[in-house]
Enzyme design. Sequence first.
Site, PDB file in Angstrom:
ATOM      1  N   HIS A 182      69.517  50.979  20.561  1.00  0.00           N
ATOM      2  CA  HIS A 182      69.093  52.349  20.269  1.00  0.00           C
ATOM      3  C   HIS A 182      70.055  53.348  20.910  1.00  0.00           C
ATOM      4  CE1 HIS A 182      65.353  50.121  19.537  1.00  0.00           C
ATOM      5  NE2 HIS A 182      65.147  51.057  18.621  1.00  0.00           N
TER       6      HIS A 182
ATOM      7  N   ASP B 269      69.313  45.982  23.626  1.00  0.00           N
ATOM      8  CA  ASP B 269      68.848  47.180  22.939  1.00  0.00           C
ATOM      9  C   ASP B 269      70.021  47.906  22.279  1.00  0.00           C
ATOM     10  OD1 ASP B 269      67.491  49.498  22.141  1.00  0.00           O
ATOM     11  OD2 ASP B 269      66.310  49.562  23.978  1.00  0.00           O
TER      12      ASP B 269
END
Length: 144
Positions: A19, A17
């Site tokens: 983000h 990930d």
Amino acid sequence: METKKKKVLVIGVIGADVHAVGNKILYHAFTEAGFDVVNLGVMVSQEEYISAAIESDADAIVISSLYGQGELDCRGMRDKCNEAGLIGIPLLVGGNIVIGKQTFEDVEKRFKDMGFDRAFPPGTAPETTIAALRELLHMDGENA
């Protein structure tokens, strides 16, 4: 006068990930709440969380995930913590931690069954996580 050691948190975004925005928001919120925060950033492996927790003598590990693979990325984390000597360290996870529409009660139960102390749905306010940390770390209204 003796100064009390701040509670140490290891935070980051697990797995593949990338983000980063939520992670930065949590970092600032936890820091402002008086915690000493070790921010590992994005794309963090379980082993990196554990190494950082050992190195910093962390009081808790807070894992974020937004790309939906959090359940897969977090499997086995409690066992790895225990094997590394981090027995009983509070593990918290939050964000968009599963794929598809599922009731959060079911998701939370699965994470608790995996050994997490708390699981939070998408959009949880940092204050909610801070309150949970204060409870888990027996801080009774004191600053970190």
